[in-house]
Each structure stands twice: as structure tokens, then as C-alpha cells.
Design a protein around this motif. Structure first.
Motif, PDB file in Angstrom:
ATOM      1  N   LEU A  23       0.832  -1.202   0.000  1.00  0.00           N
ATOM      2  CA  LEU A  23       0.000   0.000   0.000  1.00  0.00           C
ATOM      3  C   LEU A  23       0.871   1.258   0.000  1.00  0.00           C
ATOM      4  CD1 LEU A  23      -2.849  -0.917   2.528  1.00  0.00           C
ATOM      5  CD2 LEU A  23      -3.136  -0.377   0.099  1.00  0.00           C
ATOM      6  N   ALA A  24       1.930   1.251   0.814  1.00  0.00           N
ATOM      7  CA  ALA A  24       2.825   2.410   0.866  1.00  0.00           C
ATOM      8  C   ALA A  24       3.517   2.634  -0.475  1.00  0.00           C
ATOM      9  CB  ALA A  24       3.861   2.217   1.971  1.00  0.00           C
ATOM     10  N   GLN A  25       3.905   1.552  -1.126  1.00  0.00           N
ATOM     11  CA  GLN A  25       4.551   1.674  -2.433  1.00  0.00           C
ATOM     12  C   GLN A  25       3.585   2.240  -3.466  1.00  0.00           C
ATOM     13  OE1 GLN A  25       5.752  -2.444  -2.543  1.00  0.00           O
ATOM     14  NE2 GLN A  25       7.882  -1.972  -2.081  1.00  0.00           N
ATOM     15  N   ALA A  26       2.325   1.783  -3.434  1.00  0.00           N
ATOM     16  CA  ALA A  26       1.327   2.300  -4.369  1.00  0.00           C
ATOM     17  C   ALA A  26       1.020   3.763  -4.080  1.00  0.00           C
ATOM     18  CB  ALA A  26       0.049   1.464  -4.278  1.00  0.00           C
ATOM     19  N   ALA A  27       0.933   4.121  -2.799  1.00  0.00           N
ATOM     20  CA  ALA A  27       0.662   5.512  -2.434  1.00  0.00           C
ATOM     21  C   ALA A  27       1.769   6.433  -2.924  1.00  0.00           C
ATOM     22  CB  ALA A  27       0.505   5.627  -0.917  1.00  0.00           C
ATOM     23  N   ALA A  28       3.009   5.958  -2.827  1.00  0.00           N
ATOM     24  CA  ALA A  28       4.146   6.777  -3.259  1.00  0.00           C
ATOM     25  C   ALA A  28       4.074   7.075  -4.752  1.00  0.00           C
ATOM     26  CB  ALA A  28       5.458   6.071  -2.918  1.00  0.00           C
ATOM     27  N   ARG A  29       3.599   6.112  -5.536  1.00  0.00           N
ATOM     28  CA  ARG A  29       3.480   6.338  -6.983  1.00  0.00           C
ATOM     29  C   ARG A  29       2.502   7.462  -7.305  1.00  0.00           C
ATOM     30  NH1 ARG A  29       3.015   0.702  -7.250  1.00  0.00           N
ATOM     31  NH2 ARG A  29       0.824   0.867  -7.888  1.00  0.00           N
ATOM     32  N   LEU A  30       1.517   7.654  -6.426  1.00  0.00           N
ATOM     33  CA  LEU A  30       0.524   8.702  -6.637  1.00  0.00           C
ATOM     34  C   LEU A  30       0.903  10.005  -5.934  1.00  0.00           C
ATOM     35  CD1 LEU A  30      -2.811   6.671  -6.303  1.00  0.00           C
ATOM     36  CD2 LEU A  30      -1.526   7.245  -8.367  1.00  0.00           C
ATOM     37  N   GLY A  31       2.096  10.035  -5.341  1.00  0.00           N
ATOM     38  CA  GLY A  31       2.574  11.269  -4.722  1.00  0.00           C
ATOM     39  C   GLY A  31       2.184  11.450  -3.272  1.00  0.00           C
ATOM     40  N   PHE A  32       1.690  10.388  -2.630  1.00  0.00           N
ATOM     41  CA  PHE A  32       1.305  10.466  -1.224  1.00  0.00           C
ATOM     42  C   PHE A  32       2.437   9.980  -0.312  1.00  0.00           C
ATOM     43  CE2 PHE A  32      -2.921   9.584  -3.282  1.00  0.00           C
ATOM     44  CZ  PHE A  32      -3.441  10.859  -3.078  1.00  0.00           C
TER      45      PHE A  32
END
Length: 357
Positions: A23-32
Motif C-alpha cells: 500500500l505504501a509503495q502504491a501511495a508513493a506512486r501517486l505522490g502520497f
């Protein structure tokens, strides 16, 4: 309507395991940014997040700190105390999924009662509190049947089969005094699952069905999209929609299904989170389940769910991860490792996705 949070916002995650990591990796891709709360220091998720709060899931100070740092909060597994989610909600945090979904999924009796209430059929079941209620349940449901703890227990834990009346006392002893539920045997031909998502506005997105194979109570492989007819796919989507709407759900959910020989679909259980059977979406879909969950919780539009390829997902349990060099050299495999230390037998250390079509 809940507003969309802009890039640069922070997602809080209760739980620091592999699901929180992805989840953290996916969030980082969206700039979160992501902040993890987990009692274990240096957790797999904490090592890829902006920060980790080391605290128990029911620690008031830790929860308050998470609520202050995060613009929205979610969780990676359903054994987080529902009271912790309620505390964050009362404090004004945007939390998805909400406490009701968590409370329903945490109690197998409540879960099956809810599912039947929204028209999602399950196996027959009965509450078990003592020997007398177990005997009564056996008389009504027949044998074989499986006795499970009502709360906690996953990957085959907290459950035991009763095949003969003589097994009843031993099975009850395995519950160690915990409230239990007896479930009738499902005479299924295959195990399926559907990954679905719902936004704050009620938008729903559903991924194609996957077919699952379990070994010793733990998921071994998922192949998706499953070879399935349009009518079965439509029934599964209807079931998923009824569950999501019935819980006023926000986020991704995994729904495990039994398909009977006549085509009937029974719901085995729901998981109010991203799910092992949805890992195939990382390499089979443009928007995987982890990004979808982040999108839903942060108020973004849901992403596309069409399969771009057929994928076989295989869990890497325990020592199997030690073959990383060979697996990593296979041009047909994409390897996903969780950053865990000791490769204990049965422990989920990673998974691989193989494009098969």
C-alpha cells in the motif's frame, strides 16, 4: 461528497506487514506519503514509508499521533481492534473502511448473518458456546462440519474438522473456551474470489474473478481471470455490490467464494482490505488492488479493472523465498518480496506473478 486529497497528503496505515508495504509503495506512486503504525520496529511497511509509529494497535497515544499526522487512515488486516478505528473516526479522521465493516468481518457469526441479510448465500451455520450447543449444531447441520473460532484465526488457524460424533469433544477443546461457530461442509467444485472496491461517493469497481488453490489452509496459487461463464461472473459481481453497499464500504475488499456443481456461488468469507488473491492485479491490470485502495480512501476516482493479461500468482512460503536468484532470473516471472527476515515454514515471504496468456 468527500473531497479528493491532493498529492502530498499523508495516508496512515494500521499494520506494518506486506500488505501495508505494498500500500505504501502504491501511495508513493501517486505522490502520497505514508505513516505506518505497528508494534514491531523496523516493520516491512515501515521501511518503505515516510515514518513508523511503534505502538500497539490499541495504544491511545499512538493512535492520536497517527490521526494527527495522517489526512486519511486505513488498515492492512482485519484483526486491528474495531475500537481503535472508532477512536480515530470519533477524532475526525477520514477512515476507510469504517469500523462497521471491520467489526462484521472480525466475528464469523456476525459476518455470515450480515451476508445472508444482503442476499449473499453462505453455508449453513450455528453458534457454538459449549458442548450442548455443539451437539445441537451437529444434529442440525450434519457431519462432516468445521468448527471455527468466531474471532481471529486465518490461513487455516483456529479451525478443526469434525468428521465423526466422537471428534466433537476434542474439537471443542481446540477452541480453548473461545466462542465458536460450526459451519456445514460446502460440496464445492472450485474456490473463486473477487476483488472489488467502493469509493466515498458509492462508485464501485470490480476485478475479474480469480480461481484459487489452497494447501494446508494457506493460499498457494491464484489464476486470473478465471475460466468462467458470463452468468457466473455477473452473479459474483452482484454479490460483491450487495456486500459493499450493505456496509457503506470504502476501499478494496476481497470476497472468497465456493462454486458448487450446479453453479451456485456461496460466500466463504470477506476480507475488508487488500487481499492475497488480488496480488495478480499488480501485473495483470493497469490499476492494481493496492493503488485502487489508495484511490478509494484518498477520495480519487477509481481506476480501471480490466485484465491486461492472464496471470498465475504463487505465494512464496518460508524457505521457498531462498530461490530468489533463480526466480529473479526467470524472464517470465515478476518477483515481489516482502522484506521479511526469518523464513519460517508457512510464513508469507513474497509472491511471484507469471504471465500465462
Amino acid at each position: 461528497m468527500t473531497t479528493a486529497l491532493p498529492p502530498g497528503s499523508t495516508l496512515g496505515v494500521l499494520g506494518g506487514g506486506q500488505l501495508g508495504r505494498m500500500l505504501a509503495q502504491a501511495a508513493a506512486r501517486l505522490g502520497f506519503d505514508t505513516v505506518i503504525l505497528d508494534p514491531q520496529p523496523n516493520s516491512p511497511a515501515g521501511r518503505v514509508a515516510r515514518d513508523q509509529i511503534v505502538a500497539a494497535y490499541d495504544d491511545a497515544e499512538g493512535l492520536d499521533r497517527l490521526g494527527a499526522l495522517a489526512d486519511a487512515v486505513t488498515f492492512e488486516f482485519e484483526n486491528v481492534p474495531a475500537a481503535s478505528v472508532e477512536r480515530l473516526t470519533r477524532a475526525g479522521a477520514r477512515v476507510g473502511p469504517g469500523p462497521r465493516a471491520l467489526a462484521v468481518a472480525q466475528d464469523r457469526l456476525e459476518e455470515k448473518t450480515f451476508l445472508n441479510g444482503v442476499g449473499a448465500t453462505t453455508v449453513a451455520f450455528a453458534a457454538v458456546d459449549d458442548r450442548a450447543s455443539l451437539d445441537d449444531a451437529i444434529a442440525r447441520l450434519g457431519l462432516p462440519a468445521v468448527l471455527k473460532t468466531r474471532r481471529e484465526g486465518y490461513d487455516g488457524k483456529g479451525q478443526v474438522w469434525i468428521r465423526e460424533p466422537a471428534d466433537a469433544e476434542t474439537a471443542l477443546g481446540e477452541m480453548a473456551g473461545r466462542a465458536a461457530i460450526l459451519e456445514a461442509r460446502a460440496d464445492f467444485t472450485r474456490e473463486l474470489s473477487i476483488i472489488c472496491a467502493r469509493s466515498w461517493s458509492g462508485e464501485i469497481a470490480v476485478y475479474p474473478l480469480g480461481q484459487n488453490v489452497h494447501a494446508n489452509g494457506v493460499l498457494a496459487t491464484t489464476v486470473a481471470p478465471a475460466e468462467i461463464d458470463a452468468a457466473t461472473e455477473a452473479r459474483a459481481r452482484k454479490i460483491a455490490t450487495a456486500i459493499l453497499d450493505g456496509l457503506d464500504y470504502v476501499g478494496v475488499m476481497g470476497v472468497e467464494l465456493f462454486q458448487l456443481s450446479d453453479g451456485t456461488l456461496l460466500v466463504n468469507e470477506i476480507a475488508p482490505r487488500v487481499h492475497n488473491t488480488g496480488h495478480w492485479t499488480q501485473d495483470g491490470c493497469l490499476c492494481d488492488q493496492f493503488e485502487q485502495h489508495v484511490r478509494a480512501v484518498m477520495g480519487w476516482p477509481l481506476g480501471p479493472t480490466e485484465a491486461r493479461a492472464k496471470v498465475e500468482m504463487t505465494n512464496l512460503l518460508g524457505p521457498a523465498v531462498q530461490d530468489w536468484a533463480t526466480l529473479g532470473a526467470d524472464p517470465g516471472v515478476r518477483l515481489h518480496l516482502y522484506g521479511k527476515g526469518e523464513a519460517r515454514p508457512g510464513r508469507k515471504m513474497g509472491h511471484l506473478n507469471r504471465i500465462i496468456d
